[in-house]
Design a protein around this motif. Structure first.
Motif, PDB file in Angstrom:
ATOM      1  N   LYS A   1      46.131  33.063  33.172  1.00  0.00           N
ATOM      2  CA  LYS A   1      45.253  33.818  32.281  1.00  0.00           C
ATOM      3  C   LYS A   1      43.866  33.200  32.284  1.00  0.00           C
ATOM      4  O   LYS A   1      43.724  32.007  32.002  1.00  0.00           O
ATOM      5  CB  LYS A   1      45.814  33.817  30.860  1.00  0.00           C
ATOM      6  N   VAL A   2      42.874  34.003  32.590  1.00  0.00           N
ATOM      7  CA  VAL A   2      41.496  33.520  32.629  1.00  0.00           C
ATOM      8  C   VAL A   2      40.701  34.254  31.549  1.00  0.00           C
ATOM      9  O   VAL A   2      40.868  35.461  31.360  1.00  0.00           O
ATOM     10  CB  VAL A   2      40.861  33.764  34.021  1.00  0.00           C
ATOM     11  N   GLY A   3      39.874  33.506  30.846  1.00  0.00           N
ATOM     12  CA  GLY A   3      39.028  34.104  29.811  1.00  0.00           C
ATOM     13  C   GLY A   3      37.577  33.772  30.081  1.00  0.00           C
ATOM     14  O   GLY A   3      37.247  32.666  30.522  1.00  0.00           O
TER      15      GLY A   3
ATOM     16  N   GLN B   1      42.373  41.114  34.711  1.00  0.00           N
ATOM     17  CA  GLN B   1      43.196  42.311  34.573  1.00  0.00           C
ATOM     18  C   GLN B   1      43.818  42.587  35.935  1.00  0.00           C
ATOM     19  O   GLN B   1      43.115  42.995  36.863  1.00  0.00           O
ATOM     20  CB  GLN B   1      42.327  43.496  34.123  1.00  0.00           C
ATOM     21  N   GLU B   2      45.115  42.323  36.041  1.00  0.00           N
ATOM     22  CA  GLU B   2      45.783  42.463  37.332  1.00  0.00           C
ATOM     23  C   GLU B   2      46.389  43.860  37.481  1.00  0.00           C
ATOM     24  O   GLU B   2      46.418  44.653  36.537  1.00  0.00           O
ATOM     25  CB  GLU B   2      46.857  41.365  37.458  1.00  0.00           C
ATOM     26  N   ASN B   3      46.871  44.129  38.687  1.00  0.00           N
ATOM     27  CA  ASN B   3      47.491  45.416  38.981  1.00  0.00           C
ATOM     28  C   ASN B   3      48.569  45.204  40.031  1.00  0.00           C
ATOM     29  O   ASN B   3      48.426  44.317  40.883  1.00  0.00           O
ATOM     30  CB  ASN B   3      46.416  46.396  39.491  1.00  0.00           C
TER      31      ASN B   3
ATOM     32  N   GLY C   1      33.923  35.772  45.100  1.00  0.00           N
ATOM     33  CA  GLY C   1      33.453  37.114  44.736  1.00  0.00           C
ATOM     34  C   GLY C   1      32.744  37.106  43.390  1.00  0.00           C
ATOM     35  O   GLY C   1      31.704  37.763  43.199  1.00  0.00           O
ATOM     36  N   CYS C   2      33.293  36.353  42.447  1.00  0.00           N
ATOM     37  CA  CYS C   2      32.648  36.259  41.127  1.00  0.00           C
ATOM     38  C   CYS C   2      31.302  35.556  41.235  1.00  0.00           C
ATOM     39  O   CYS C   2      30.336  35.925  40.559  1.00  0.00           O
ATOM     40  CB  CYS C   2      33.554  35.523  40.145  1.00  0.00           C
ATOM     41  N   ARG C   3      31.230  34.546  42.080  1.00  0.00           N
ATOM     42  CA  ARG C   3      29.941  33.836  42.243  1.00  0.00           C
ATOM     43  C   ARG C   3      28.863  34.776  42.763  1.00  0.00           C
ATOM     44  O   ARG C   3      27.703  34.694  42.359  1.00  0.00           O
ATOM     45  CB  ARG C   3      30.113  32.657  43.199  1.00  0.00           C
TER      46      ARG C   3
HETATM   47  N1  THU Z   1      40.940  34.766  38.495  1.00  0.00           N
HETATM   48  C1  THU Z   1      39.907  34.968  37.646  1.00  0.00           C
HETATM   49  O1  THU Z   1      40.008  35.709  36.660  1.00  0.00           O
HETATM   50  N2  THU Z   1      38.747  34.345  37.918  1.00  0.00           N
HETATM   51  C2  THU Z   1      38.524  33.565  39.012  1.00  0.00           C
HETATM   52  O2  THU Z   1      37.403  33.129  39.237  1.00  0.00           O
HETATM   53  C3  THU Z   1      39.615  33.253  39.922  1.00  0.00           C
HETATM   54  C4  THU Z   1      40.906  33.905  39.644  1.00  0.00           C
HETATM   55  C5  THU Z   1      42.182  35.499  38.244  1.00  0.00           C
HETATM   56  C6  THU Z   1      42.533  36.526  39.300  1.00  0.00           C
HETATM   57  C7  THU Z   1      44.020  36.622  39.136  1.00  0.00           C
HETATM   58  O3  THU Z   1      44.305  37.548  38.103  1.00  0.00           O
HETATM   59  C8  THU Z   1      44.447  35.242  38.665  1.00  0.00           C
HETATM   60  O4  THU Z   1      43.264  34.603  38.195  1.00  0.00           O
HETATM   61  C9  THU Z   1      45.070  34.390  39.762  1.00  0.00           C
HETATM   62  O5  THU Z   1      44.258  34.318  40.876  1.00  0.00           O
END
Ligand code: THU
Length: 157
Positions: free
Chosen positions: A44-46, A62-64, A113-115
């Motif tokens: 879980k990432v916040g 948010q996964e799928n 990708g986030c970077r």
């Molecule tokens: N994830 C993030 O939310 N941020 C990141 O920078 C890296 C990974 C999430 C994606 C996925 O839902 C889970 O962490 C495991 O990779």
């Protein structure tokens, strides 16, 4: 011609050492974690975003079932900022996580990708914003500009 690139960042052993605003925002990022939809990775990432006007925007991963269709917490938060407050500059982005996917003492760092998205949101607002990365062992890295996390991003000078 040889060139070099130096990044300066702050390393804090425990985020309890940060000021009250930073601590409050980290708590908000942990609250955001609770709304993560991560049945596949169980990680879980916040993310919480503090805008210059004090407004707060949060996001979580948010996964799928079709894995690539999911989205990381940072991007959920930054795209929510773009959708709701396109003209308000970001002051700081906070990222936290909970789960066994990464060892407890491993530095939490955003994916590539986030970077790329972080770099462009900084370009878009024409001013740098801080990035605060909180690892599960409470160790915290603080960057003064998102671009320090991705030198030579696609589209950079
Ligand atoms: N994830 C993030 O939310 N941020 C990141 O920078 C890296 C990974 C999430 C994606 C996925 O839902 C889970 O962490 C495991 O990779």
């Amino acid at each position: 011609m040889e060139k070099s690139h130096t990044i300066t960042y702050q390393l804090v052993d425990d985020w309890a050492e940060l000021n009250s605003t930073d601590q409050e925002m980290i708590n908000q990022a942990y609250s955001a974690c609770e709304n993560a939809y991560a049945p596949y990775s169980k990680f879980k990432v916040g993310a919480s975003v503090l805008m210059n006007n004090g407004q707060v925007v949060i996001g979580s991963n948010q996964e799928n079932l079709a894995y690539p269709s999911g989205l990381c917490a940072e991007r959920v938060a930054l795209f929510a900022v773009g959708a709701n407050y396109p003209n308000e500059p970001i002051a700081t982005l906070y990222i936290v996580a909970k789960g066994d996917l990464l060892p407890f003492d491993k530095t939490l760092a955003p994916c590539g990708g986030c970077r790329q998205v972080m770099a462009e949101s900084e370009t878009r607002q024409n001013q740098p914003y801080r990035v605060v990365l909180v690892s599960q062992n409470r160790k915290t890295l603080i960057f003064n500009t998102a671009k320090d996390l991705l030198p030579f991003s696609f589209g950079s000078d």
